[in-house]
Write a protein that holds these residues in place. Structure first.
Motif, PDB file in Angstrom:
ATOM      1  N   LEU B 317      96.078  17.018 121.968  1.00 53.84           N
ATOM      2  CA  LEU B 317      94.851  17.570 121.403  1.00 53.84           C
ATOM      3  C   LEU B 317      95.090  18.040 119.968  1.00 53.84           C
ATOM      4  N   SER B 321      93.377  16.893 116.501  1.00 50.89           N
ATOM      5  CA  SER B 321      92.803  17.867 115.579  1.00 50.89           C
ATOM      6  C   SER B 321      93.317  17.643 114.167  1.00 50.89           C
ATOM      7  N   TYR B 324      91.632  14.603 112.695  1.00 44.51           N
ATOM      8  CA  TYR B 324      90.240  14.973 112.410  1.00 44.51           C
ATOM      9  C   TYR B 324      90.164  15.866 111.177  1.00 44.51           C
ATOM     10  N   PHE B 385      84.324  23.554 108.970  1.00 45.97           N
ATOM     11  CA  PHE B 385      84.315  24.558 110.040  1.00 45.97           C
ATOM     12  C   PHE B 385      84.878  23.972 111.327  1.00 45.97           C
ATOM     13  N   PHE B 386      84.413  22.772 111.661  1.00 45.42           N
ATOM     14  CA  PHE B 386      84.846  22.164 112.910  1.00 45.42           C
ATOM     15  C   PHE B 386      86.325  21.800 112.841  1.00 45.42           C
ATOM     16  N   PHE B 389      88.307  24.969 113.135  1.00 43.69           N
ATOM     17  CA  PHE B 389      88.143  25.558 114.468  1.00 43.69           C
ATOM     18  C   PHE B 389      89.037  24.839 115.478  1.00 43.69           C
ATOM     19  N   PHE B 390      89.088  23.527 115.383  1.00 39.12           N
ATOM     20  CA  PHE B 390      89.874  22.784 116.367  1.00 39.12           C
ATOM     21  C   PHE B 390      91.365  22.983 116.142  1.00 39.12           C
ATOM     22  N   PHE B 392      92.684  25.702 115.011  1.00 39.97           N
ATOM     23  CA  PHE B 392      92.966  27.039 115.554  1.00 39.97           C
ATOM     24  C   PHE B 392      92.999  27.005 117.084  1.00 39.97           C
ATOM     25  N   THR B 393      92.040  26.283 117.661  1.00 39.85           N
ATOM     26  CA  THR B 393      91.992  26.231 119.118  1.00 39.85           C
ATOM     27  C   THR B 393      93.255  25.579 119.678  1.00 39.85           C
ATOM     28  N   SER B 394      93.712  24.483 119.032  1.00 47.03           N
ATOM     29  CA  SER B 394      94.921  23.837 119.551  1.00 47.03           C
ATOM     30  C   SER B 394      96.108  24.767 119.467  1.00 47.03           C
TER      31      SER B 394
END
Lengths: 500, 475
Positions: B317, B321, B324, B385-386, B389-390, B392-394
């Motif tokens: 993931l 990210s 991306y 932003f996306f 965000f991804f 950070f989430t990973s």
């Protein structure tokens, strides 16, 4: 098209209409019509919500819709409302409509002004209908960032400093918030390796370990609390509100600060009840300071906007305080206070803007006797002031009554003392409100130039009347709104009281 | 051997053909018709970019020297798209600066060669191939950087780039030799399977990482960046800061996830510290910059600091990210550089102070700049932003909360200096703002593509899910 999605589509269409408008008149007409439709929609939402409840729908959230957005992260675009969010959406609808009306005379880059204003509102509406923390966070930031341009370009006074301070403090808060959200997300899978979720409803069914809650609850609470002017993170508020143009002050104090209270209730308290119970006392101390400090701050200020900004700190502190008491009556009071303060502060800022346009000063030392020259505005100001100090029959009384009665249900010494301290703000509020009313409105006309100024014109009258009707309506028939909210509080309160 | 297999190299073959076409056109055209090279090349490159998306079989060639997967093809397509935008944006600059005897074809030839090098580097299955690709990607760039012959700073930047590139390849080669010495092979697969985690191999990894870190300008290997970015022509700077950096990120993540998987613990800690350093130093220096190109240089250093958040922990993931994020970074940074190029090439103004009041005269440019900067800062609703965000989430999923926290603080700091530029354009007053610039069709097209990318990529959840479907099975 369902009723909640339309709440997002109408502002977007309005922005498009403004972009293609050519003349100043077309621009403000499209803004006013768009936001008028939005206001009608929010009223319609209230009735649709009530009808659904009468038909026996007892789900926590109504009108729920979900679309998968980013499958890999299980991020959904998920919307739904309960009584609390419906009430706040209605508040937003009223404030933005009156905000557009008060901005009728903005002629410097008016197209950009209205676009920013409506983008900001879209963020607010989106925030209140979100059921997914990802979209909620997205809309949160969307509501904050246009503020930079709105204050920086159209503001007054030390606007660049104020705009930067406000934006950075709120974005810094959103950093904490994001970390809290990620903490929830990562700990949301039932089994190791399971599917994680951002969905609030699903998260509320989980039992997140207390160790995790201890870390992330303060982040979430402070993250939202900064927007709700939690001491000592409130300093953006006086600077920001006083530099912002009228409509922006109205929206910011009236609606954006409520996002902080709503977030604290819906996310921090609801999803992490154990830590809220355990660590709540820290924040109770902080919010008590907010309430009293804000009120004292308002006493010493001389600028009308600063007085009202400090008063907002005090009143919003009361919202957070009531939420932390986690008692059903007080939380009900917190939501009422959000609505009441939203309307009242919008009225205040609108009137201050109108008075400033006429007198070209906001310093109360140079003003006096306005009742004689602009009676309509002066009476409006007086009603707002009376609502603010909690006169029975106006909305402020109902809210504060609920909060203090609810807070006093706690039998232990700590909560009792905190409640008594916070109660003292009633007196201090009366002091600064009456002082302003006396020096500003009563007495002889201090400045001869003031004899020439004219009273409110149609759009100003419309703004004031709409807001006063709403304030008086809540004051006269509080049970209607209160019933509406309190059923929706049950899931939150049950979760909080289960811990005890 | 089946010659059909050569189609695995389709991207490189088409690019080589394009390079030859440029050379032939350059020789066969006279002074007047030289300007025709630009539209022809842009059109051909557009076809190349689209053709890159056609489905193709994947596999390996030359005994494993060269290999492609769907993911690698996607990376090449991202680079192609970036170069296409760079070509479109530099058309105006080429027309005005490369008159007379200067060869426009040379510019295209060099950029395409460099791109071929990057493609080979990403597709490498062997460190020799990797090294050749890397050099092919880097050396032509020095010529480009120095291409404004009459400007001293341009020449100086060229020398700085070639020296630092040479130093970094030296270090990289030393690492490769150590790796060969301890493993007896240069094939990625062999090395990965026989990795023993002894200290010599770890040293080799550090050297190789250092070599690549130069290309991504990860702190403390970033010192050349600001000077070179400032000295080079803007359009070359945008190529350096976007395409060159993206390709290096791609190969770094491929190497870490395949060859160096065995020492994940070590590269995690290396990435942790370089990430914190890169973000913080990039941000702190960006605040103080007065020149827009140096400003964007430090901003791009800071952006690179966010990338390790996706790599760290080594999850599939996270890999998606990063790809991306790079895709979004490409559009955002090219948008910002496109505006800077449009202004600098017409007026020669490079100082942020001179951007004061830009909105009053150039509405379109200011808006694109604002969207790009917001995307870089990670503000919704634009794509950045996306992307952030991804990442950070990973990282949070892998348990690196402290790192995420530091990154978030840095994101807030970065918002401050991005807002300074927005403030200059929208809020600050200026008696003599930059005059209204009439952009030619190319510049407009380039900026429109970037704007659409910045807005659309974030909302289109399908793009991320597509990337993620390709990384499925890594680890």
């Amino acid at each position: 098209m369902d009723i909640l999605t339309l709440l997002l589509i109408v502002p977007v269409l309005t922005v498009i209409a403004i972009i293609i408008s050519r003349t100043q008149n077309q621009i403000r007409m499209s803004a006013a019509v768009g936001m008028g439709i939005q206001l009608i929609q929010t009223v319609n939402l209230i009735f649709a919500y009530l009808a659904e409840r009468r038909n026996g729908n007892i789900d926590d959230m109504l009108f729920v819709k979900s679309w998968m957005w980013f499958k890999s992260f299980n991020i959904q675009f998920s919307i739904g409302v309960d009584g609390i969010s419906v009430a706040l959406i209605a508040l937003t609808g009223i404030v933005i409509f009156t905000g557009v009306l008060t901005s009728w005379k903005v002629d410097n880059l008016s197209k950009e002004f209205f676009i920013s204003l409506i983008v900001l509102t879209t963020g607010v509406f989106g925030f209140f209908i979100s059921l997914d923390l990802f979209t909620m966070f997205l809309f949160f930031e969307l509501a904050v960032i246009p503020m930079y341009l709105l204050i920086g370009v159209w503001g007054s006074g030390p606007k660049e400093y104020a705009a930067m301070k406000l934006t950075l403090m709120l974005m810094g808060a959103s950093a904490l918030l994001l970390l809290g959200i990620l903490g929830l997300y990562v700990n949301s899978s039932a089994a190791p390796g399971g599917l994680m979720t951002f969905n609030i409803i699903e998260l509320s069914k989980l039992n997140i370990p207390i160790e995790v809650q201890r870390i992330f609850f303060p982040m979430l609470f402070i993250g939202f609390g900064v927007l709700g002017a939690l001491f000592p993170f409130h300093t953006w508020s006086p600077d920001g509100h006083s530099s912002a143009p009228t409509a922006v002050s109205m929206l910011h104090a009236g609606v954006l600060m409520k996002m902080g209270g709503y977030g604290c209730l819906r996310v921090a308290m609801f999803l992490m009840p154990d830590a809220a119970n355990e660590m709540g006392w820290i924040f109770i101390v902080l919010t008590s300071i907010s309430v009293v400090y804000g009120a004292f701050g308002a006493i010493v200020q001389k600028d009308l906007k600063y007085i009202n900004a400090y008063s907002s700190v005090s009143h919003c502190g009361l919202v957070l305080f009531a939420i932390l008491m986690s008692d059903k009556i007080s939380t009900n009071g917190a939501v009422l206070q959000m609505i009441s303060h939203g309307l009242m502060t919008a009225l205040f800022f609108a009137l201050i803007g109108m008075i400033y346009e006429r007198t070209h000063t906001r310093d109360i030392r140079f003003m006096g006797g306005l009742m004689k020259v602009i009676p309509f505005l002066a009476v409006g100001y007086m009603i707002a002031g009376l609502a603010s100090l909690g006169l029975p029959g106006l909305s402020g009384f109902v809210a504060e009554m609920n909060i203090f009665v609810g807070a006093f249900q706690h039998a232990d010494t700590f909560h009792r003392i905190a409640t008594v301290v916070v109660c003292s703000s009633i007196v201090i509020t009366a002091v600064y409100i009456l002082r302003v009313v006396a020096t500003l409105l009563l007495g002889p006309v201090k400045n001869n130039d003031f004899n020439l100024i004219k009273d409110a014109i149609w759009f100003e009258r419309a703004t004031v009347v709409i807001l006063i009707i709403a304030i008086a309506g809540i004051g006269m028939a509080p049970m209607w709104l209160s019933d509406f909210i309190s059923n929706s509080l049950n899931p939150i309160i049950n979760k909080l009281s289960m811990i005890k | 051997m089946d010659f059909g297999q050569f189609l695995y190299m389709r991207h490189e073959i088409i690019l080589s053909a394009l390079a030859l076409i440029v050379l032939i056109m350059e020789i066969s055209s006279d002074k007047k018709s030289k300007a025709n090279i630009i539209p022809v090349l842009v059109a051909l490159f557009f076809i190349n970019t689209v053709a890159g998306f056609l489905p193709v079989e994947t596999g390996s060639l030359f005994g494993g020297m060269y290999k492609t997967t769907a993911l690698i093809i996607l990376m090449k397509n991202i680079l192609n798209a970036g170069v296409l935008i760079v070509f479109i944006q530099s058309a105006g600059w080429l027309k005005s600066n490369f008159t007379g005897n200067d060869n426009i074809g040379g510019y295209f030839f060099i950029v395409i060669s460099s791109l071929i090098g990057m493609d080979f580097m990403i597709s490498a299955g062997n460190f020799l191939m990797f090294y050749i690709g890397l050099e092919l990607a880097t050396i032509p760039l020095a010529a480009l950087v120095a291409s404004e012959k009459l400007k001293e700073r341009s020449a100086e930047a060229g020398v700085k780039l070639i020296l630092s590139a040479a130093l970094s390849s030296g270090i990289l080669l030393y690492g490769l030799s150590l790796l060969y010495g301890t493993n007896g092979s240069l094939y990625f697969d062999n090395i990965a399977s026989s990795f023993q985690n002894n200290s010599l191999q770890v040293l080799a990894f550090i050297f190789i990482f250092t070599g690549i870190a130069f290309k991504i300008s990860i702190v403390p290997f970033h010192l050349w960046t600001a000077d070179v970015y400032e000295g080079a022509p803007v359009n070359i700077t945008s190529f350096l800061s976007v395409i060159s950096k993206a390709s290096a990120v791609f190969i770094l993540i491929i190497l870490l996830f395949t060859v160096f998987r065995g020492i994940e613990g070590i590269w995690n800690s290396v990435l942790y510290f370089t990430s914190v350093l890169t973000m913080t130093i990039g941000n702190l220096f960006a605040i103080r910059q007065k020149n827009i190109k140096r400003f964007l240089a430090f901003s791009s250093i800071a952006q690179a600091g966010f990338i390790p958040l996706g790599i760290i922990g080594g999850s599939a993931l996270g890999f998606s990210s990063v790809v991306y994020f790079v895709l979004i970074y490409l559009f955002s940074n090219l948008g910002a550089f496109g505006v800077v190029a449009a202004i600098t090439n017409k007026t020669g103004k490079e100082s942020i102070d001179e951007y004061n009041g830009l909105y009053s005269t150039n509405k379109g440019l200011s808006l694109v700049m604002m969207l790009s900067l917001f995307s870089l800062a990670g503000i919704p609703p634009v794509a950045g932003f996306f992307g952030k965000f991804f990442l950070f989430t990973s990282a949070a999923k892998q348990g690196y909360y402290l790192l995420v926290f530091i990154a978030l603080i840095n994101a807030t700091v970065s918002l401050y200096y991005y807002l300074l530029v927005v403030k200059a354009m929208f809020i600050n007053k200026n008696d003599v703002p930059i005059e209204t610039i009439k952009n030619d069709g190319y510049t407009k097209l380039g900026l429109i593509i970037c704007t659409i990318g910045i807005i659309a990529i974030g909302f289109a959840g399908i793009i991320f899910d597509y990337i993620n479907s390709l990384t499925f099975g890594i680890k």
